[in-house]
Design a protein around this motif. Structure first.
Motif, PDB file in Angstrom:
ATOM      1  N   HIS A 324     -27.257 -39.006 -24.440  1.00 37.69           N
ATOM      2  CA  HIS A 324     -27.778 -37.951 -23.551  1.00 37.69           C
ATOM      3  C   HIS A 324     -26.702 -36.940 -23.141  1.00 37.69           C
ATOM      4  O   HIS A 324     -26.118 -37.035 -22.048  1.00 37.69           O
ATOM      5  CB  HIS A 324     -28.422 -38.549 -22.287  1.00 37.69           C
ATOM      6  CG  HIS A 324     -29.128 -37.502 -21.450  1.00 37.69           C
ATOM      7  ND1 HIS A 324     -29.917 -37.830 -20.377  1.00 37.69           N
ATOM      8  CD2 HIS A 324     -29.158 -36.147 -21.524  1.00 37.69           C
ATOM      9  CE1 HIS A 324     -30.393 -36.726 -19.833  1.00 37.69           C
ATOM     10  NE2 HIS A 324     -29.932 -35.685 -20.512  1.00 37.69           N
ATOM     11  N   HIS A 357     -31.951 -29.848 -24.855  1.00 43.03           N
ATOM     12  CA  HIS A 357     -33.283 -29.720 -24.261  1.00 43.03           C
ATOM     13  C   HIS A 357     -34.343 -29.400 -25.316  1.00 43.03           C
ATOM     14  O   HIS A 357     -34.059 -28.777 -26.329  1.00 43.03           O
ATOM     15  CB  HIS A 357     -33.280 -28.638 -23.187  1.00 43.03           C
ATOM     16  CG  HIS A 357     -32.644 -29.085 -21.910  1.00 43.03           C
ATOM     17  ND1 HIS A 357     -33.244 -29.970 -21.043  1.00 43.03           N
ATOM     18  CD2 HIS A 357     -31.435 -28.790 -21.359  1.00 43.03           C
ATOM     19  CE1 HIS A 357     -32.449 -30.190 -20.015  1.00 43.03           C
ATOM     20  NE2 HIS A 357     -31.337 -29.492 -20.174  1.00 43.03           N
ATOM     21  N   GLU A 396     -33.544 -34.471 -25.563  1.00 42.23           N
ATOM     22  CA  GLU A 396     -34.094 -34.764 -24.240  1.00 42.23           C
ATOM     23  C   GLU A 396     -35.433 -34.067 -24.196  1.00 42.23           C
ATOM     24  O   GLU A 396     -35.523 -32.869 -23.937  1.00 42.23           O
ATOM     25  CB  GLU A 396     -33.183 -34.272 -23.106  1.00 42.23           C
ATOM     26  CG  GLU A 396     -33.773 -34.634 -21.736  1.00 42.23           C
ATOM     27  CD  GLU A 396     -32.882 -34.266 -20.553  1.00 42.23           C
ATOM     28  OE1 GLU A 396     -32.003 -33.403 -20.701  1.00 42.23           O
ATOM     29  OE2 GLU A 396     -33.088 -34.850 -19.474  1.00 42.23           O
ATOM     30  N   SER A 421     -37.713 -36.990 -20.271  1.00 43.98           N
ATOM     31  CA  SER A 421     -37.437 -36.672 -18.855  1.00 43.98           C
ATOM     32  C   SER A 421     -38.424 -35.645 -18.318  1.00 43.98           C
ATOM     33  O   SER A 421     -38.872 -34.773 -19.049  1.00 43.98           O
ATOM     34  CB  SER A 421     -36.037 -36.067 -18.682  1.00 43.98           C
ATOM     35  OG  SER A 421     -35.057 -36.766 -19.374  1.00 43.98           O
ATOM     36  N   HIS A 423     -38.835 -32.356 -16.110  1.00 48.33           N
ATOM     37  CA  HIS A 423     -38.039 -31.245 -15.577  1.00 48.33           C
ATOM     38  C   HIS A 423     -38.874 -30.219 -14.832  1.00 48.33           C
ATOM     39  O   HIS A 423     -38.348 -29.430 -14.067  1.00 48.33           O
ATOM     40  CB  HIS A 423     -37.302 -30.507 -16.703  1.00 48.33           C
ATOM     41  CG  HIS A 423     -36.204 -31.326 -17.303  1.00 48.33           C
ATOM     42  ND1 HIS A 423     -36.199 -31.690 -18.627  1.00 48.33           N
ATOM     43  CD2 HIS A 423     -35.094 -31.860 -16.768  1.00 48.33           C
ATOM     44  CE1 HIS A 423     -35.117 -32.420 -18.872  1.00 48.33           C
ATOM     45  NE2 HIS A 423     -34.437 -32.531 -17.757  1.00 48.33           N
ATOM     46  N   HIS A 451     -33.475 -39.807 -16.145  1.00 54.07           N
ATOM     47  CA  HIS A 451     -33.516 -39.641 -14.669  1.00 54.07           C
ATOM     48  C   HIS A 451     -34.927 -39.797 -14.079  1.00 54.07           C
ATOM     49  O   HIS A 451     -35.606 -38.808 -13.786  1.00 54.07           O
ATOM     50  CB  HIS A 451     -32.864 -38.340 -14.223  1.00 54.07           C
ATOM     51  CG  HIS A 451     -33.207 -37.103 -15.013  1.00 54.07           C
ATOM     52  ND1 HIS A 451     -34.427 -36.489 -14.941  1.00 54.07           N
ATOM     53  CD2 HIS A 451     -32.479 -36.357 -15.864  1.00 54.07           C
ATOM     54  CE1 HIS A 451     -34.431 -35.422 -15.717  1.00 54.07           C
ATOM     55  NE2 HIS A 451     -33.266 -35.318 -16.292  1.00 54.07           N
ATOM     56  N   ARG A 489     -27.211 -37.231  -9.222  1.00 58.30           N
ATOM     57  CA  ARG A 489     -28.453 -37.916  -9.585  1.00 58.30           C
ATOM     58  C   ARG A 489     -28.383 -39.431  -9.352  1.00 58.30           C
ATOM     59  O   ARG A 489     -29.112 -39.979  -8.555  1.00 58.30           O
ATOM     60  CB  ARG A 489     -28.792 -37.623 -11.049  1.00 58.30           C
ATOM     61  CG  ARG A 489     -29.190 -36.179 -11.319  1.00 58.30           C
ATOM     62  CD  ARG A 489     -29.733 -36.078 -12.742  1.00 58.30           C
ATOM     63  NE  ARG A 489     -30.143 -34.744 -13.158  1.00 58.30           N
ATOM     64  CZ  ARG A 489     -31.357 -34.235 -12.988  1.00 58.30           C
ATOM     65  NH1 ARG A 489     -32.279 -34.958 -12.386  1.00 58.30           N
ATOM     66  NH2 ARG A 489     -31.645 -33.031 -13.420  1.00 58.30           N
ATOM     67  N   ASP A 512     -25.186 -37.232 -19.168  1.00 55.48           N
ATOM     68  CA  ASP A 512     -25.906 -35.961 -19.135  1.00 55.48           C
ATOM     69  C   ASP A 512     -24.881 -34.823 -19.124  1.00 55.48           C
ATOM     70  O   ASP A 512     -25.030 -33.837 -18.392  1.00 55.48           O
ATOM     71  CB  ASP A 512     -26.797 -35.912 -17.880  1.00 55.48           C
ATOM     72  CG  ASP A 512     -27.958 -34.929 -18.008  1.00 55.48           C
ATOM     73  OD1 ASP A 512     -28.003 -34.198 -19.010  1.00 55.48           O
ATOM     74  OD2 ASP A 512     -28.804 -34.892 -17.093  1.00 55.48           O
TER      75      ASP A 512
HETATM   76 ZN    ZN Z   1     -32.681 -33.770 -17.695  1.00 53.51          ZN
END
Ligand code: ZN
Ligand code: ZN
Length: 561
Positions: A324, A357, A396, A421, A423, A451, A489, A512
């Motif tokens: 990640h 992403h 991700e 994830s 977002h 997360h 986080r 991350d």
């Molecule tokens: Zn993220």
């Protein structure tokens, strides 16, 4: 009503009007009046409407507003504007150095609605490219937010770690021969620090206290019993407990664990603690295995310590790779190659997992299908070049509103692993959020849940989820849960690690990282893991390259069945 609050309210009104693009002349006249009112030598609230109107720089329409404010405690126009603005955006206005124009860009163009999200965006370099912003503005905003956080008396562990260690060094330099250790939240490595506790054991308690009080180690010092209190330059509260050397270990024990923990251990000791020579002896007297400071929260580990079954906590050196991470393909700062070389040569890791992403994350330059294919080609090429090191092709993937992933199956199956994830659309009921996550967990392509709550510590609570249901679903579907190691986080929260481990779920400490310096966040992830009782045998990225390849392969072959 004093002039100050009236001026402040007028200023907020002018800022909100500017944010909502009300006529600039009107905005200006209110802003000017706010400035004037603040400086007037008499109480404006005591003036009649006619008197108000005649004050230079106030005029009829502003006088009416002030009159309304004094009479009713508010203004209808202000209330309307507040109702049309998210609370977090209003909060941004109060941060020094961000004017209404910038807040408008942050809110409308970047889609950021809370101070926490803004802080996170600064840390991820997202403000640099926005119109009217730049590196300098981003740094100013970041500093202003940190200053704001400090005013609430709470700090991230990572934010104050250095200052805490510096203070301890300074004290050690002055009190040579004394016993000096951290206690409290900092020694327990809590994710949020509200007070730094230090225990000072010396031959003469009174002399030590006086020496400390005469020093300039901390500000606003006060003596309270055997404790010297004060604060650091940044506002963090400090408490230094001064005791005689022979009482040091007992004091350290009492000041380290939280109240429940100390009470639970003390209850097991019959004849009193009695000035032990070290902390281990206290646990021996209680018939317990030594419980490390980071586990001294409540009575969670007492039973395990009785049976000599405490976990061998994970350490940073157990990590063999990093999953990640974001490169220049989406919103990162370093190229894939730069990150790979850094991981291989500086961090001595065996593998790097890229997770840029996915396409829905447009604000973060998420990858279109075409760009996914191009990136994978680049990774294939790099893997041929990099000897003894491997880059895994991950993504991700945004979890969309209905819980589905962001690409069609034929693209999803091209990745070695997928971090899923949330977002966007974070405002959901617990039921909706739980359902959305579970759908993503049940997707056979999901390898890791990223997360899980979307929280940003000290600034955004994240959506609530039914932790047990989510973790149970991960157990049932063989999905690994991320411990996002970004100090903001630390999500999955360590308080849920034990439950996950008991259910047979694996965890993965993921930095991350959006640049090479970001990899060091894995240290904070390890701390969170240790607090949660994580051990290397259940941490995904503690696996060697060969072992993790097998894990990814078996997950993929399960899909094709
Ligand atoms: Zn993220
Ligand atoms: Zn990410």
């Amino acid at each position: 009503m004093e002039n100050k609050p009236i001026a402040r309210t007028l200023r907020l009104l002018s800022q909100l009007m500017e944010l909502h693009e009300v006529n600039p002349f009107k905005v200006k006249s209110i802003a000017n009046a706010a400035f004037k009112v603040d400086k007037l030598p008499f109480r404006i609230a005591e003036k009649s409407f006619d008197e108000l109107e005649k004050i230079d720089g106030v005029g009829k329409s502003v006088a009416a507003k002030i009159h309304e404010l004094v009479q009713t405690g508010t203004m209808a126009e202000l209330q309307d504007l507040l109702a049309a603005t998210p609370e977090g955006v209003v909060e941004m206005m109060r941060i020094k150095g961000i004017g209404a124009k910038k807040v408008a860009t942050i809110w409308r163009e970047m889609g950021i609605e809370t101070v926490g999200e803004l802080y996170y965006a600064c840390n991820e370099n997202r403000l640099i490219e926005a119109k009217g912003f730049g590196l300098k503005t981003q740094e100013e905003i970041r500093k202003a937010i940190e200053f704001n956080m400090a005013s609430h008396g709470k700090f991230l562990y990572a934010q104050v770690e250095q200052q805490c260690c510096d203070l301890q060094e300074q004290i050690r330099g002055t009190f040579s021969g004394a016993l000096i250790e951290f206690g409290g939240e900092f020694r327990r490595m809590c994710e949020i620090i509200t007070e730094l506790v230090i225990i000072l054991g010396s031959r003469d308690q009174a002399v030590a206290q006086n020496t400390f009080l005469e020093s300039d180690f901390i500000k606003n010092m006060q003596l309270d019993g055997h404790k010297v209190t004060g604060e650091l330059e940044n506002g963090l509260k400090v408490a230094v407990y001064c005791v005689e050397k022979r009482d040091f270990w007992e004091e350290l024990f009492i000041r380290t664990g939280n109240d429940e923990h100390v009470a639970a251990v003390t209850a097991l000791i019959d004849e009193g603690i009695d000035q032990p020579e070290n902390e281990e002896l206290i646990y021996i007297k209680a018939g317990l295995q030594f419980i490390k400071p980071e586990l001294r929260e409540g009575d969670a580990y007492i039973e395990k310590a009785k049976k000599n079954e405490l976990p061998q906590l994970i350490s940073y050196n157990d990590l063999k790779g990093t999953l990640h991470n974001h490169s220049t393909w989406s919103d990162g700062v370093n190229t894939v190659e730069e990150m790979a070389l850094y991981c291989r040569d500086e961090l001595k890791l065996e593998y790097l997992g890229m997770c840029d992403h996915s396409k829905s994350a447009f604000y973060a330059k998420g990858l279109s299908i075409e760009r996914v294919l191009q990136q994978q080609e680049e990774i294939d090429h790099l893997n041929k070049k990099l000897d003894g090191f491997h880059i895994f092709k991950g993504i991700e993937s945004d979890i969309l509103n209905d819980g589905s992933l962001d690409y069609p199956d034929e693209i999803l199956q091209r990745f070695d692993f997928i971090v899923a994830s949330v977002h966007a659309n974070l405002k959901m009921s617990e039921e909706k959020a739980t359902e959305r996550l579970i759908r993503a967990i049940e997707n056979p392509y999901t390898t890791i849940l990223g997360h899980p709550t979307g929280r940003l510590l000290l600034s955004r609570t994240g959506y609530s989820i039914d932790y047990k249901k989510v973790i149970d679903a991960c157990a049932a579907n063989n999905v690994i849960i991320e411990v996002n190691a970004n100090p903001l986080r630390l999500d999955l929260d360590w308080r849920w690690h034990q439950y996950a481990l008991e259910k047979g779920v694996w965890l993965s400490i993921n930095p991350d990282a959006h640049r090479n310096e970001g990899f060091k966040d894995m240290l904070y992830g390890v701390i969170a893991g240790r607090k949660g009782g994580l051990y290397k045998e259940r941490c995904l990225n503690a696996l060697s390259l060969q072992e993790i390849k097998t894990v990814f392969d078996s997950k993929r072959s399960a899909v094709s069945k």
